[in-house]
Every structure is written in structure tokens, then in C-alpha cells.
Scaffold this active site. Structure first.
Site, PDB file in Angstrom:
ATOM      1  N   ARG A  78      -3.037  10.574   2.216  1.00 60.00           N
ATOM      2  CA  ARG A  78      -3.759  11.302   3.262  1.00 60.00           C
ATOM      3  C   ARG A  78      -4.414  12.535   2.641  1.00 60.00           C
ATOM      4  NH1 ARG A  78       0.658  11.290   8.209  1.00 60.00           N
ATOM      5  NH2 ARG A  78       0.980   9.022   8.292  1.00 60.00           N
TER       6      ARG A  78
ATOM      7  N   ARG B  13      18.785  10.015   0.235  1.00 65.21           N
ATOM      8  CA  ARG B  13      18.373  11.146   1.059  1.00 65.21           C
ATOM      9  C   ARG B  13      19.580  11.784   1.723  1.00 65.21           C
ATOM     10  NH1 ARG B  13      15.173   8.497   6.287  1.00 65.21           N
ATOM     11  NH2 ARG B  13      16.870   7.194   7.061  1.00 65.21           N
TER      12      ARG B  13
ATOM     13  N   TYR C 165      12.670  -6.343   9.867  1.00 64.68           N
ATOM     14  CA  TYR C 165      12.918  -4.968  10.283  1.00 64.68           C
ATOM     15  C   TYR C 165      12.008  -4.626  11.456  1.00 64.68           C
ATOM     16  CZ  TYR C 165      13.361   0.062  10.272  1.00 64.68           C
ATOM     17  OH  TYR C 165      13.588   1.361  10.646  1.00 64.68           O
TER      18      TYR C 165
ATOM     19  N   ARG D 135      19.795  -5.715   2.079  1.00 62.90           N
ATOM     20  CA  ARG D 135      20.253  -4.464   1.498  1.00 62.90           C
ATOM     21  C   ARG D 135      21.049  -3.740   2.573  1.00 62.90           C
ATOM     22  NH1 ARG D 135      20.788  -3.304  -3.560  1.00 62.90           N
ATOM     23  NH2 ARG D 135      20.160  -1.129  -3.330  1.00 62.90           N
TER      24      ARG D 135
ATOM     25  N   ARG E 194       0.860  -1.178   0.000  1.00 63.17           N
ATOM     26  CA  ARG E 194       0.000   0.000   0.000  1.00 63.17           C
ATOM     27  C   ARG E 194       0.902   1.236   0.000  1.00 63.17           C
ATOM     28  NH1 ARG E 194      -0.930   2.460   5.015  1.00 63.17           N
ATOM     29  NH2 ARG E 194       0.240   1.524   6.725  1.00 63.17           N
TER      30      ARG E 194
ATOM     31  N   ASP F 112      10.847  -1.383  14.082  1.00 65.67           N
ATOM     32  CA  ASP F 112      10.943  -0.043  14.642  1.00 65.67           C
ATOM     33  C   ASP F 112      11.421  -0.171  16.083  1.00 65.67           C
ATOM     34  OD1 ASP F 112      10.123   1.403  12.405  1.00 65.67           O
ATOM     35  OD2 ASP F 112       8.002   1.117  12.884  1.00 65.67           O
TER      36      ASP F 112
ATOM     37  N   GLU G 241      22.997   9.180   2.108  1.00 66.91           N
ATOM     38  CA  GLU G 241      22.789   7.745   2.241  1.00 66.91           C
ATOM     39  C   GLU G 241      22.779   7.078   0.866  1.00 66.91           C
ATOM     40  OE1 GLU G 241      19.498   6.712   4.705  1.00 66.91           O
ATOM     41  OE2 GLU G 241      20.040   8.137   6.293  1.00 66.91           O
TER      42      GLU G 241
END
Length: 376
Positions: free
Chosen positions: A186, A290, A358, A259, A182, A360, A310
């Protein structure tokens, strides 16, 4: 003992050997030490903290391994982490740069107004729907078709395509569609990237938090687990392992894929380089994804600034693994290693590398707590 200093082992035997001094290992060490357990932590790096390590440069806390913004909706986690440091009210509001055009992220009404001049949610929805309908797409066969079916060609071409191809090192047409399940749209004028209730950056960086968590734990840095465990086979009754799960088993089924990211950090003789902490570069021709300007995480007013570019790349042995590639082949391979891990009696696996997923930061803490419920 000051956490993070290389030292000699004081004991011949510990209750726990903690492999890795990142957040998962630190949470475990803090709780186990509080419960009266003797812990020894080792890390192959020259510093504690794993990927959330921060260091001071020109009075600025530099996120050595990329931007880490703490965010959570779990009040218990927020109360826990803020017990180790004061947190500011930083809100993650990255900017995407395509050539000389700037767009707000996540994709919201500010983004859509910049793209098309629309001013109402209804206008934005109609524009996106018309663009998608005009493509006459069937079932998406690759990432490009999946993204186009979600956001249409304008958002895809300017804000998704080049950035994603740099992240994965291949064309979107050659990437599987499941990578982008997805793309949140917003229809409000809100640039807050996260939906979580609590968000901020620790004033003074993350390293201070890790140091406090490891108080009472002995630490050895620049220490490889395999070599250390062979030389000290009886050093601890139990092991908490946060390294690469395939490395633990000597890659017996073959290496898992990742990666990785390299960082080019530079001190600039100006007080403000880009006006925002995070600017994404979405053109494929720009080699970095970025630029982070670290001082903006803490609203810094220092006379100089520090930026980090990066560069994503394919991971190879000897490089630092960052993002697991959770495709079908790697998932099958990981399950083979997990089956071996599940048979261990005195070794527990946790964290990003050992779990091959991964996390958070708040989820890392929750996962460590889940393990500690079994151990304490």
C-alpha cells in the site's frame, strides 16, 4: 436454560443435532430455533464458542484461541452480528518486530519509510522495483522466489521470511510458490490491516454472542460425536456437522493435514506490556510468531495485563486443527471426502473443519445462511 451449561437431554427426539458450538453452528441454531425447530447441540470441548471463545481474566476479555477481529463489507452481516452485542471501533493495526526494529503492517508507506527513509509513493515504488530487478528472477520455483519477485529482498528478509517459516515449519525454499499469491503493498500512510467497511470487537467478548445465539437450544459439552451418535442413533432427524470431515468418515481415505497453534498465556503485573494488541515477531530465531495483548482490543485500563504467545506447529491427531493445508494432495483428498458428504441425505456439513478451508467470521455467517436457505 443458560447456554453453555452441561445438561441432561430433555427430549427423546430433536429436529436437528448440531455438532459443534462455534459460529457456524450457532448461526444455524439461532435461525432454526427461531423457525420453531427443536435443536440439540453437542461439543467435544468444555465450553461453547469454538475458536472465538473469550473468557474474562483480570477484567480483560481474553481470546482463548487467538485474536479474532470482526471485519466485513457486507452490511447485512454487520447488522446481524451487532444485533447480539455492542461493538467498538477497534482497527486492526499490527506491528512487526524484527530484532529491535519495529515496522507497521500491512506493508505501507510507514513501513517503507522505516526501511529506507523514503517519503513519497514514487520513491517507495522505485526502491522496490530496483530491488526486484536486481535479482534477475525467472518463473518463481518456490515461496522464497515468489516473495522476492513481489516485494524484493529487504521486505522479504525482515518481514516475510522468518515469520512464514515459523508458520509452516519449514524453509521458504522448501515451500510451494502458490502459498503466497500476492503480498499487498500500500502506497499510503495507512496502518489499517483490513479493507472492509465495518470492523470492530464486541465489548464484553464473543462468548456472550454465542450464548444469545444458542438461547432455546439444548447443549451438551464434553461430548464426542462418534460416541454420542452410537449411543443415541435416533436422537435427531437431521444433523449439521461442523467437525473434521475426515473424522466423520473415520479417516477412511487417510487424514487431512493441518497446521496448529499452541498458546502460552500469562498475566503480567503491569498495565501495558507492548503498547499494541498484536505484535508479530518476524525473526525465525524467536520461537513464537506473535504476542497478543488482549486488553488493547477493548482499550482497557485495567491495572494488570494478559498476553498470549502463539507457537505454530505441525498438527497431529489429538491436537486442535487450525489451518487447513490446501495443497494439491490435500485438495484431492478432501474432494474424496466431499463426494461422500454430498451423498448424505440428512447430514449437512459446514464451517472451517467440515469444509476444509479457512473462513473469516463474516464468511462463516454467509456460509451458514446459504445452508439455512436450503433447510428453512
Amino acid at each position: 436454560m443458560e447456554a453453555g451449561k452441561v445438561m441432561e437431554i430433555k427430549e427423546n427426539k430433536y429436529d436437528y443435532l448440531i455438532v459443534g458450538t462455534g459460529l457456524f453452528g450457532a448461526v444455524c441454531a439461532q435461525a432454526l430455533t427461531k423457525a420453531g425447530k427443536r435443536c440439540l447441540a453437542i461439543d467435544v470441548r468444555s465450553h461453547i464458542g469454538g475458536n472465538i471463545y473469550t473468557e474474562e481474566v483480570e477484567g480483560i476479555q481474553v481470546h482463548r484461541y487467538g485474536a479474532h477481529i470482526f471485519h466485513t463489507s457486507n452490511r447485512k452481516v454487520w447488522d446481524y452480528i451487532t444485533g447480539f452485542a455492542d461493538f467498538n471501533n477497534y482497527i486492526n493495526s499490527p506491528v512487526a518486530r524484527y530484532k529491535d526494529e519495529l515496522y507497521n503492517m500491512p506493508f505501507n508507506m510507514n513501513t517503507f519509510h522505516g526501511l529506507w527513509g523514503v517519503v513519497t509513493p514514487a520513491q517507495a515504488k522505485a526502491k522496490i522495483a530496483a530491488q526486484i530487478e536486481g535479482l534477475h528472477l525467472g518463473e518463481p520455483q518456490n515461496l522464497e522466489e515468489q516473495a522476492l519477485s513481489l516485494v524484493g529482498p529487504d521486505v522479504y528478509e525482515k518481514l516475510v521470511k522468518g515469520y512464514t517459516e515459523k508458520q509452516w515449519g519449514r524453509d521458504c525454499k522448501d515451500l510451494p510458490s502458490f502459498i503466497i499469491k500476492r503480498l499487498p503493498l500500500r502506497f499510503t500512510y495507512d496502518n489499517n490491516y483490513f479493507n472492509d467497511r465495518y470492523q470492530g470487537i464486541p465489548t464484553g467478548g464473543y462468548t456472550q454472542i454465542i450464548e444469545k445465539m444458542f438461547e432455546g437450544t439444548e447443549i451438551l459439552l464434553n461430548t464426542d460425536y462418534k460416541t454420542f451418535s452410537q449411543d443415541n442413533p435416533d436422537i435427531a432427524d437431521r444433523t449439521i456437522y461442523t467437525g473434521m470431515i475426515d473424522a466423520f468418515y473415520d479417516f477412511c481415505y487417510g487424514p487431512l493435514q493441518y497446521r496448529t497453534v499452541s498458546f502460552e498465556t500469562e498475566v503480567l503485573d503491569c498495565d501495558n506490556y507492548q503498547g499494541n494488541a498484536v505484535v508479530n515477531y518476524t525473526e525465525r530465531q524467536v520461537p513464537y510468531t506473535r504476542i497478543i495483548e488482549h486488553k488493547h482490543f477493548e482499550f482497557g485500563t485495567q491495572p494488570k495485563t494478559v498476553i498470549s504467545r502463539e507457537y505454530p506447529t505441525e498438527w497431529k491427531p489429538g491436537m486442535e486443527p487450525y489451518y487447513p493445508i490446501n495443497d494439491d494432495a490435500n485438495s484431492v483428498l478432501y474432494e474424496k471426502y466431499k463426494a461422500l458428504a454430498d451423498q448424505e441425505e440428512n447430514v449437512w456439513f459446514g464451517g472451517r473443519l467440515a469444509s476444509y478451508r479457512y473462513f473469516d467470521m463474516d464468511k462463516t455467517i454467509e456460509a451458514a445462511w446459504a445452508l439455512l436457505e436450503k433447510l428453512i
